[in-house]
Design a protein around this motif. Structure first.
Motif, PDB file in Angstrom:
ATOM      1  N   GLN A   1      13.839   9.469 -12.533  1.00 38.95           N
ATOM      2  CA  GLN A   1      13.749   8.134 -11.955  1.00 38.95           C
ATOM      3  C   GLN A   1      15.136   7.498 -11.947  1.00 38.95           C
ATOM      4  O   GLN A   1      15.893   7.617 -12.906  1.00 38.95           O
ATOM      5  N   LEU A   2      15.457   6.849 -10.836  1.00 38.72           N
ATOM      6  CA  LEU A   2      16.740   6.180 -10.704  1.00 38.72           C
ATOM      7  C   LEU A   2      16.545   4.675 -10.816  1.00 38.72           C
ATOM      8  O   LEU A   2      15.485   4.144 -10.482  1.00 38.72           O
ATOM      9  N   GLN A   3      17.582   4.010 -11.283  1.00 39.19           N
ATOM     10  CA  GLN A   3      17.550   2.550 -11.375  1.00 39.19           C
ATOM     11  C   GLN A   3      18.747   1.981 -10.631  1.00 39.19           C
ATOM     12  O   GLN A   3      19.890   2.303 -10.971  1.00 39.19           O
ATOM     13  N   ALA A   4      18.464   1.152  -9.641  1.00 37.24           N
ATOM     14  CA  ALA A   4      19.509   0.450  -8.898  1.00 37.24           C
ATOM     15  C   ALA A   4      19.585  -0.970  -9.420  1.00 37.24           C
ATOM     16  O   ALA A   4      18.560  -1.612  -9.657  1.00 37.24           O
ATOM     17  N   SER A   5      20.795  -1.457  -9.582  1.00 38.07           N
ATOM     18  CA  SER A   5      20.982  -2.816 -10.080  1.00 38.07           C
ATOM     19  C   SER A   5      22.255  -3.399  -9.496  1.00 38.07           C
ATOM     20  O   SER A   5      23.051  -2.694  -8.870  1.00 38.07           O
ATOM     21  N   GLY A   6      22.437  -4.693  -9.724  1.00 35.70           N
ATOM     22  CA  GLY A   6      23.657  -5.359  -9.287  1.00 35.70           C
ATOM     23  C   GLY A   6      23.509  -6.247  -8.070  1.00 35.70           C
ATOM     24  O   GLY A   6      24.466  -6.892  -7.656  1.00 35.70           O
ATOM     25  N   GLY A   7      22.333  -6.275  -7.484  1.00 36.72           N
ATOM     26  CA  GLY A   7      22.130  -7.132  -6.326  1.00 36.72           C
ATOM     27  C   GLY A   7      22.135  -8.601  -6.700  1.00 36.72           C
ATOM     28  O   GLY A   7      22.136  -8.966  -7.871  1.00 36.72           O
ATOM     29  N   GLY A   8      22.148  -9.446  -5.685  1.00 37.27           N
ATOM     30  CA  GLY A   8      22.138 -10.880  -5.922  1.00 37.27           C
ATOM     31  C   GLY A   8      22.444 -11.642  -4.656  1.00 37.27           C
ATOM     32  O   GLY A   8      22.449 -11.077  -3.557  1.00 37.27           O
ATOM     33  N   LEU A   9      22.687 -12.923  -4.832  1.00 34.51           N
ATOM     34  CA  LEU A   9      23.013 -13.813  -3.719  1.00 34.51           C
ATOM     35  C   LEU A   9      24.521 -14.038  -3.686  1.00 34.51           C
ATOM     36  O   LEU A   9      25.124 -14.381  -4.709  1.00 34.51           O
ATOM     37  N   VAL A  10      25.110 -13.852  -2.515  1.00 34.64           N
ATOM     38  CA  VAL A  10      26.553 -14.014  -2.371  1.00 34.64           C
ATOM     39  C   VAL A  10      26.829 -14.645  -1.020  1.00 34.64           C
ATOM     40  O   VAL A  10      26.053 -14.478  -0.075  1.00 34.64           O
ATOM     41  N   GLN A  11      27.931 -15.346  -0.928  1.00 32.39           N
ATOM     42  CA  GLN A  11      28.308 -15.959   0.341  1.00 32.39           C
ATOM     43  C   GLN A  11      29.016 -14.952   1.247  1.00 32.39           C
ATOM     44  O   GLN A  11      29.552 -13.942   0.768  1.00 32.39           O
ATOM     45  N   THR A  12      29.013 -15.242   2.515  1.00 34.85           N
ATOM     46  CA  THR A  12      29.748 -14.401   3.470  1.00 34.85           C
ATOM     47  C   THR A  12      31.198 -14.237   3.020  1.00 34.85           C
ATOM     48  O   THR A  12      31.843 -15.210   2.637  1.00 34.85           O
ATOM     49  N   GLY A  13      31.654 -12.994   3.060  1.00 34.81           N
ATOM     50  CA  GLY A  13      33.009 -12.695   2.624  1.00 34.81           C
ATOM     51  C   GLY A  13      33.115 -12.317   1.167  1.00 34.81           C
ATOM     52  O   GLY A  13      34.175 -11.864   0.719  1.00 34.81           O
ATOM     53  N   GLY A  14      32.041 -12.482   0.432  1.00 34.75           N
ATOM     54  CA  GLY A  14      32.039 -12.176  -0.979  1.00 34.75           C
ATOM     55  C   GLY A  14      31.867 -10.691  -1.265  1.00 34.75           C
ATOM     56  O   GLY A  14      31.800  -9.860  -0.343  1.00 34.75           O
ATOM     57  N   SER A  15      31.770 -10.370  -2.556  1.00 38.03           N
ATOM     58  CA  SER A  15      31.684  -8.979  -2.997  1.00 38.03           C
ATOM     59  C   SER A  15      30.582  -8.815  -4.035  1.00 38.03           C
ATOM     60  O   SER A  15      30.241  -9.752  -4.758  1.00 38.03           O
ATOM     61  N   LEU A  16      30.056  -7.618  -4.089  1.00 35.43           N
ATOM     62  CA  LEU A  16      29.107  -7.221  -5.127  1.00 35.43           C
ATOM     63  C   LEU A  16      29.361  -5.758  -5.449  1.00 35.43           C
ATOM     64  O   LEU A  16      29.861  -5.001  -4.604  1.00 35.43           O
ATOM     65  N   ARG A  17      28.970  -5.369  -6.645  1.00 36.24           N
ATOM     66  CA  ARG A  17      29.002  -3.952  -7.002  1.00 36.24           C
ATOM     67  C   ARG A  17      27.611  -3.543  -7.475  1.00 36.24           C
ATOM     68  O   ARG A  17      27.092  -4.067  -8.455  1.00 36.24           O
ATOM     69  N   LEU A  18      27.043  -2.598  -6.767  1.00 37.00           N
ATOM     70  CA  LEU A  18      25.747  -2.054  -7.144  1.00 37.00           C
ATOM     71  C   LEU A  18      25.945  -0.828  -8.027  1.00 37.00           C
ATOM     72  O   LEU A  18      26.918  -0.090  -7.865  1.00 37.00           O
ATOM     73  N   SER A  19      24.999  -0.616  -8.923  1.00 40.85           N
ATOM     74  CA  SER A  19      25.030   0.546  -9.801  1.00 40.85           C
ATOM     75  C   SER A  19      23.737   1.327  -9.668  1.00 40.85           C
ATOM     76  O   SER A  19      22.666   0.739  -9.482  1.00 40.85           O
TER      77      SER A  19
END
Length: 122
Positions: A1-19
């Motif tokens: 089983q895999l677990q994805a995390s790191g999502g969220g709410l961000v403004q245009t032009g912003g950054s996120l890192r998913l794991s």
């Protein structure tokens, strides 16, 4: 089983890192892909990385903005997302494929995570 995390709410032009991590297997012998599904749309390929030599592949829509990488010591695959746009809003899924190649076809992947929601506000 895999677990994805790191999502969220961000403004245009912003950054996120998913794991993407695995609890019952080591990812170092799996090619891993990221896919996403926006409301009312089909699941689409985002990026993938092979296990043998970490060759990377990207959808044209994210090329130059997203970076997929892996840290085998942490049993984790990352998706760094920069310059995010409202069109990037979707549930992001990671998937693992024991083959040495990475594919943009979701049917090639045997194991899937539950998804993490990314919302980009305009």
């Amino acid at each position: 089983q895999l677990q994805a995390s790191g999502g969220g709410l961000v403004q245009t032009g912003g950054s996120l890192r998913l794991s993407c991590t695995a609890s019952e297997r080591t990812l170092d012998k799996y090619s891993v892909g990221w896919f996403r599904q926006a409301p009312g749309k089909e699941r689409e390929f985002v990026a993938a990385i092979t296990w043998r030599d970490s060759t990377t592949y990207y959808a044209n829509s994210v090329k130059g903005r997203f970076t997929i990488s892996r840290d085998n010591a942490r049993n984790t695959v990352y998706l760094r997302m920069n310059i995010l746009k409202p069109d990037d809003t979707a549930i992001y899924y990671c998937a693992a494929n024991p083959a040495s190649y990475a594919s943009s076809e979701s049917r090639r992947y045997d194991y899937w995570g539950q998804g993490t929601l990314v919302t980009v506000s305009s």
